[in-house]
Design a protein around this motif. Sequence first.
Motif, short mmCIF file in Angstrom:
data_model
loop_
_atom_site.label_atom_id
_atom_site.label_comp_id
_atom_site.label_asym_id
_atom_site.label_seq_id
_atom_site.Cartn_x
_atom_site.Cartn_y
_atom_site.Cartn_z
N PRO A 2 0.81 -1.24 -0.12
CA PRO A 2 -0.16 0.07 0.03
C PRO A 2 0.89 1.39 0.10
O PRO A 2 1.89 1.42 0.75
CB PRO A 2 -0.81 0.06 1.14
CG PRO A 2 -0.64 -1.66 1.68
CD PRO A 2 0.64 -2.16 1.12
N ALA A 3 0.57 2.18 -0.81
CA ALA A 3 1.27 3.49 -0.87
C ALA A 3 1.03 4.15 0.55
O ALA A 3 0.10 4.01 1.56
CB ALA A 3 0.31 4.38 -1.97
N ARG A 4 2.03 5.07 0.96
CA ARG A 4 2.03 5.75 2.02
C ARG A 4 0.40 6.52 2.49
O ARG A 4 0.30 6.42 3.73
CB ARG A 4 3.05 6.84 1.99
CG ARG A 4 3.28 7.63 3.48
CD ARG A 4 4.52 8.45 3.40
NE ARG A 4 4.83 9.37 4.54
CZ ARG A 4 5.42 8.76 5.63
NH1 ARG A 4 5.84 7.58 5.65
NH2 ARG A 4 5.52 9.51 6.67
N LEU A 5 -0.01 6.94 1.48
CA LEU A 5 -1.42 7.16 1.54
C LEU A 5 -2.42 6.16 2.50
O LEU A 5 -3.31 6.86 3.21
CB LEU A 5 -1.99 7.62 0.30
CG LEU A 5 -3.53 8.01 0.11
CD1 LEU A 5 -3.83 9.27 0.78
CD2 LEU A 5 -3.84 8.10 -1.26
N HIS A 6 -1.98 5.00 2.05
CA HIS A 6 -2.83 4.06 2.93
C HIS A 6 -2.40 3.60 3.98
O HIS A 6 -2.76 2.26 4.11
CB HIS A 6 -3.30 2.93 1.59
CG HIS A 6 -3.89 3.44 0.69
ND1 HIS A 6 -5.40 3.77 0.55
CD2 HIS A 6 -3.77 3.87 -0.74
CE1 HIS A 6 -5.95 4.11 -0.36
NE2 HIS A 6 -5.03 4.42 -1.32
N ARG A 36 -12.77 6.78 9.78
CA ARG A 36 -12.49 8.32 9.52
C ARG A 36 -13.37 9.07 8.67
O ARG A 36 -14.61 8.32 8.71
CB ARG A 36 -11.11 8.19 8.55
CG ARG A 36 -9.98 7.20 9.29
CD ARG A 36 -9.04 6.95 8.20
NE ARG A 36 -8.38 8.35 8.20
CZ ARG A 36 -7.66 8.69 6.89
NH1 ARG A 36 -7.54 7.86 6.16
NH2 ARG A 36 -7.02 9.77 6.93
N ALA A 37 -13.41 10.11 8.17
CA ALA A 37 -14.32 10.61 7.37
C ALA A 37 -14.69 9.83 6.19
O ALA A 37 -13.61 9.17 5.73
CB ALA A 37 -13.72 12.21 6.91
N PRO A 38 -15.77 10.02 5.55
CA PRO A 38 -16.20 9.15 4.70
C PRO A 38 -15.49 9.29 3.23
O PRO A 38 -15.40 8.27 2.76
CB PRO A 38 -17.71 9.38 4.53
CG PRO A 38 -18.10 10.15 5.49
CD PRO A 38 -17.04 10.68 6.20
N GLY A 39 -15.02 10.46 3.16
CA GLY A 39 -14.03 10.55 1.76
C GLY A 39 -12.58 10.25 1.75
O GLY A 39 -12.05 10.14 0.86
N ASP A 40 -12.17 9.85 3.02
CA ASP A 40 -10.80 9.61 3.23
C ASP A 40 -10.52 8.28 2.88
O ASP A 40 -11.28 7.39 3.06
CB ASP A 40 -10.54 9.82 4.90
CG ASP A 40 -10.33 11.15 5.10
OD1 ASP A 40 -10.56 12.06 4.51
OD2 ASP A 40 -10.32 11.51 6.72
N PRO A 41 -9.16 7.88 2.30
CA PRO A 41 -8.90 6.75 2.11
C PRO A 41 -8.81 5.74 3.22
O PRO A 41 -8.35 6.25 4.28
CB PRO A 41 -7.70 6.94 1.25
CG PRO A 41 -7.20 8.08 2.09
CD PRO A 41 -8.19 8.86 2.20
N ALA A 42 -8.82 4.66 3.03
CA ALA A 42 -8.58 3.61 4.21
C ALA A 42 -7.28 3.63 4.36
O ALA A 42 -6.20 3.60 3.50
CB ALA A 42 -8.99 2.15 3.72
N ARG A 43 -6.77 3.11 5.52
CA ARG A 43 -5.45 3.06 6.11
C ARG A 43 -5.15 1.88 6.79
O ARG A 43 -5.94 1.60 7.60
CB ARG A 43 -4.88 4.38 6.77
CG ARG A 43 -5.02 5.70 6.23
CD ARG A 43 -4.10 6.95 6.72
NE ARG A 43 -4.74 6.87 8.26
CZ ARG A 43 -4.20 7.88 9.12
NH1 ARG A 43 -3.38 8.50 8.62
NH2 ARG A 43 -4.86 7.86 10.23
#
Length: 127
Positions: A2-6, A36-43
Amino acid sequence: MPARLHRVTRGEDYRRAVRAGRRVGGAFCITHAVLRAPGDPARFGFIVSKAVGNAVTRNLLRRRMKTIAERRLQAGVAGVDIVFRALPACAEASFPDLEAELNRAMDRVLRQLAPATGTSGATGAAP
């Protein structure tokens, strides 16, 4: 991978997921999740202690868990932080067994979080 974003990268975020999130136990790991907020990506975060095995074993398990997380990201999970804490039994698990266990745990924890939001959950499945 997964990218750092995830990835959950900050200790504060790990603590929030483990202390305030929903928890599901399993044979190979404990899964913690917090919305998290609904639009945020999963981590995703991974905790693999020395109790699981030596460095080679721990890194193998972490890579396997990252692959499973990547597959869930491709399936569309979003808006949640999920932390896996590996148990010592995880070291003896085959990849298919580990994948089945983690997917079952993620499904259960996401179902637990769904009633809190009034939606059908991040996976799109009905609760």
